[in-house]
Design a protein around this motif. Structure first.
Motif, PDB file in Angstrom:
ATOM      1  N   UNK A  11      -7.681  67.794  20.529  1.00 45.18           N
ATOM      2  CA  UNK A  11      -8.715  68.814  20.305  1.00 45.18           C
ATOM      3  C   UNK A  11      -9.581  69.080  21.530  1.00 45.18           C
ATOM      4  N   UNK A  12      -9.534  68.197  22.502  1.00 43.95           N
ATOM      5  CA  UNK A  12     -10.387  68.346  23.688  1.00 43.95           C
ATOM      6  C   UNK A  12      -9.828  69.320  24.712  1.00 43.95           C
ATOM      7  N   UNK A  13      -8.593  69.779  24.499  1.00 42.17           N
ATOM      8  CA  UNK A  13      -7.959  70.672  25.469  1.00 42.17           C
ATOM      9  C   UNK A  13      -8.093  72.130  25.046  1.00 42.17           C
ATOM     10  N   UNK A  14      -8.189  73.017  26.017  1.00 43.30           N
ATOM     11  CA  UNK A  14      -8.245  74.459  25.787  1.00 43.30           C
ATOM     12  C   UNK A  14      -7.290  75.163  26.733  1.00 43.30           C
ATOM     13  N   UNK A  15      -6.676  76.233  26.266  1.00 42.46           N
ATOM     14  CA  UNK A  15      -5.802  77.028  27.119  1.00 42.46           C
ATOM     15  C   UNK A  15      -6.615  77.573  28.296  1.00 42.46           C
ATOM     16  N   UNK A  16      -6.089  77.420  29.487  1.00 41.03           N
ATOM     17  CA  UNK A  16      -6.781  77.897  30.687  1.00 41.03           C
ATOM     18  C   UNK A  16      -7.724  76.888  31.304  1.00 41.03           C
ATOM     19  N   UNK A  17      -7.956  75.775  30.627  1.00 43.58           N
ATOM     20  CA  UNK A  17      -8.828  74.722  31.155  1.00 43.58           C
ATOM     21  C   UNK A  17      -8.263  74.171  32.459  1.00 43.58           C
ATOM     22  N   UNK A  18      -9.107  73.965  33.452  1.00 47.74           N
ATOM     23  CA  UNK A  18      -8.680  73.453  34.747  1.00 47.74           C
ATOM     24  C   UNK A  18      -9.344  72.104  35.011  1.00 47.74           C
ATOM     25  N   UNK A 114       0.245  72.980  21.051  1.00 47.67           N
ATOM     26  CA  UNK A 114       0.932  73.144  19.767  1.00 47.67           C
ATOM     27  C   UNK A 114       0.588  71.964  18.866  1.00 47.67           C
ATOM     28  N   UNK A 115      -0.131  72.238  17.804  1.00 48.92           N
ATOM     29  CA  UNK A 115      -0.456  71.179  16.846  1.00 48.92           C
ATOM     30  C   UNK A 115       0.790  70.840  16.039  1.00 48.92           C
ATOM     31  N   UNK A 116       1.070  69.554  15.879  1.00 43.95           N
ATOM     32  CA  UNK A 116       2.233  69.142  15.087  1.00 43.95           C
ATOM     33  C   UNK A 116       1.970  69.318  13.600  1.00 43.95           C
ATOM     34  N   UNK A 117       3.042  69.522  12.859  1.00 42.17           N
ATOM     35  CA  UNK A 117       2.914  69.816  11.431  1.00 42.17           C
ATOM     36  C   UNK A 117       2.313  68.666  10.637  1.00 42.17           C
ATOM     37  N   UNK A 118       2.425  67.434  11.166  1.00 34.44           N
ATOM     38  CA  UNK A 118       1.855  66.298  10.432  1.00 34.44           C
ATOM     39  C   UNK A 118       0.339  66.214  10.558  1.00 34.44           C
ATOM     40  N   UNK A 119      -0.241  67.022  11.440  1.00 36.58           N
ATOM     41  CA  UNK A 119      -1.691  67.065  11.605  1.00 36.58           C
ATOM     42  C   UNK A 119      -2.267  65.879  12.356  1.00 36.58           C
ATOM     43  N   UNK A 120      -1.418  64.943  12.787  1.00 40.43           N
ATOM     44  CA  UNK A 120      -1.911  63.731  13.427  1.00 40.43           C
ATOM     45  C   UNK A 120      -1.889  63.804  14.955  1.00 40.43           C
ATOM     46  N   UNK A 121      -1.171  64.771  15.487  1.00 36.95           N
ATOM     47  CA  UNK A 121      -1.011  64.856  16.930  1.00 36.95           C
ATOM     48  C   UNK A 121      -0.669  66.282  17.327  1.00 36.95           C
ATOM     49  N   UNK A 122      -0.558  66.486  18.624  1.00 33.40           N
ATOM     50  CA  UNK A 122      -0.177  67.795  19.124  1.00 33.40           C
ATOM     51  C   UNK A 122       0.446  67.665  20.500  1.00 33.40           C
ATOM     52  N   UNK A 123       1.071  68.737  20.934  1.00 31.42           N
ATOM     53  CA  UNK A 123       1.718  68.754  22.244  1.00 31.42           C
ATOM     54  C   UNK A 123       0.864  69.568  23.207  1.00 31.42           C
ATOM     55  N   UNK A 154      -8.717  67.671  10.314  1.00 26.87           N
ATOM     56  CA  UNK A 154      -9.002  69.050  10.702  1.00 26.87           C
ATOM     57  C   UNK A 154      -7.747  69.689  11.294  1.00 26.87           C
ATOM     58  N   UNK A 155      -7.293  70.772  10.668  1.00 29.48           N
ATOM     59  CA  UNK A 155      -6.073  71.448  11.079  1.00 29.48           C
ATOM     60  C   UNK A 155      -6.433  72.761  11.769  1.00 29.48           C
ATOM     61  N   UNK A 156      -5.973  72.937  12.983  1.00 32.71           N
ATOM     62  CA  UNK A 156      -6.264  74.177  13.719  1.00 32.71           C
ATOM     63  C   UNK A 156      -5.121  75.181  13.621  1.00 32.71           C
ATOM     64  N   UNK A 157      -3.888  74.664  13.505  1.00 33.96           N
ATOM     65  CA  UNK A 157      -2.732  75.557  13.422  1.00 33.96           C
ATOM     66  C   UNK A 157      -2.359  76.210  14.747  1.00 33.96           C
ATOM     67  N   UNK A 158      -2.959  75.763  15.837  1.00 36.93           N
ATOM     68  CA  UNK A 158      -2.677  76.392  17.125  1.00 36.93           C
ATOM     69  C   UNK A 158      -1.219  76.172  17.524  1.00 36.93           C
ATOM     70  N   UNK A 159      -0.603  77.225  18.038  1.00 37.03           N
ATOM     71  CA  UNK A 159       0.794  77.156  18.451  1.00 37.03           C
ATOM     72  C   UNK A 159       1.002  78.133  19.602  1.00 37.03           C
ATOM     73  N   UNK A 160       0.666  77.686  20.785  1.00 34.71           N
ATOM     74  CA  UNK A 160       0.829  78.504  21.994  1.00 34.71           C
ATOM     75  C   UNK A 160       1.761  77.741  22.926  1.00 34.71           C
TER      76      UNK A 160
END
Length: 352
Positions: A11-18, A114-123, A154-160
């Motif tokens: 959750x601490x990462x944002x697209x475009x973050x440098x 990309x949030x994983x479907x299990x809600x526990x992790x993301x890529x 907390x589920x964001x559903x982000x998939x970029x």
């Protein structure tokens, strides 16, 4: 405010973050010797100042993979301290050589989530660029890593998901000296660009067993402090039940094994893609084979390029498998690395 760095979660990462990573690293002869001790790498250009000078360098350049690890390691504190696993690489290039005495640093941009479907992790997908002390680019890479979430409810559903080029384009200017006379008695190999055929398979006979101490020391050398590589107490409470080997170390071992049959492929031009198909642990023995995917002519008369696919297998002789994947498209359980990369190799006519 806590003074303790607990690392970033998904959750601490944002697209475009440098991110400008801390801990620039000045490279020493000790780093080079220790890398050889841990991997057994035998490529002559990176072993001998005398040979390197004959090949047009002022002194031996760093092995491309050692430079990769030392530079890449800068990103772990900010990107993958809370990683579950490093999943893969793409579009990795090595624009300029690095030498002992150079200082490398790294900057990163977040290019996908990309949030994983299990809600526990993301890529988390990142684009990192390494520089030397003269602000010359020495490493350019994209990779993706699976990272724990802080709040699993907390589920964001982000998939970029970014797209990646299949191969790195071959540039007109390749930053290696003109090759005039290749001493095959020094490099250990008699085969040149013209000797390789598309579709050819090289079954490298040697296997290398990696002890826990080996991969632990290697990861410390790169200042890669990801918990999954060091915290045995923590990892015993996971489904793996033990520490996970840093995938980059597996790449180095596979490259070492590939020496037998590719002795004159002294330079890595690019890593086009890499997949850590299954986890590797201390005590595993690695074998490998390499397929010649493509032979690539270059406008320079002294060199050509080989696009290779090296498959690393644990605890099984590589010649025992025909393909790294089963009929269902999934990797066989003993396949640990599928690496698509391009190397530079001299042409035979440069040899007197």
């Amino acid at each position: 405010m806590s003074k303790i760095n607990l690392g970033n979660f998904f959750e601490d990462f944002e697209i475009g973050q440098k991110i400008i990573h801390p801990l620039p690293r000045t490279i020493t002869d000790g780093d080079v010797s220790f890398y050889i001790a841990l991997t057994g790498s035998r490529f002559a250009l990176h072993s001998s100042d005398v040979l390197a000078q004959r090949m047009g360098y002022k002194k031996k350049p760093l092995d491309d993979l050692l430079m990769f690890h030392l530079t890449f390691g800068k990103s772990v504190q900010d990107i993958s301290l809370n990683a579950i696993a490093n999943l893969g690489y793409a579009e990795v290039s090595f624009p300029n050589p690095v030498f002992v005495g150079d200082t490398v640093r790294l900057e990163t941009e977040i290019i996908g989530l990309k949030e994983n479907s299990n809600g526990k992790s993301g890529v988390v997908y990142v684009h990192s660029i390494g520089y030397n002390q003269d602000k010359q680019e020495v490493l350019n890479l994209k990779r993706w890593v699976m990272v724990h979430k802080k709040n699993k409810e907390q589920i964001s559903g982000i998939k970029h998901i970014p797209t990646f080029e299949k191969t790195q384009p071959i540039t007109r200017n390749i930053n290696i000296p003109k090759q005039k006379d290749i001493d095959t008695s020094a490099t250990g190999g008699k085969f040149f660009f013209e000797d390789y055929i598309t579709g050819e398979r090289l079954n490298h006979p040697e296997g290398i067993t990696i002890d826990d101490s080996d991969h632990t020391l290697a990861t410390k050398l790169y200042q890669n402090n990801a918990k999954v590589h060091f915290d045995d107490f923590m990892m015993k409470n996971t489904p793996m039940k033990q520490r996970l080997m840093y995938g980059g170390h597996v790449i180095s071992i596979a490259r070492t094994i590939s020496f037998n049959g590719l002795e004159n492929a002294q330079w890595i031009y690019s890593i086009n893609s890499g997949t850590h198909a299954n986890p590797t642990f201390g005590g595993d023995t690695i074998y490998a084979y390499t397929e010649i995917v493509e032979t690539i002519e270059h406008e320079r008369e002294d060199i050509g390029l080989l696009r290779l696919r090296t498959i690393a297998v644990k605890n099984q002789k590589s010649e025992e498998i025909e393909s790294p994947k089963a009929e269902d498209g999934n990797y066989l359980k003993n396949v640990v690395l599928d690496l698509d990369y391009t190397v530079i190799i001299p042409k035979r006519k440069t040899k007197k």
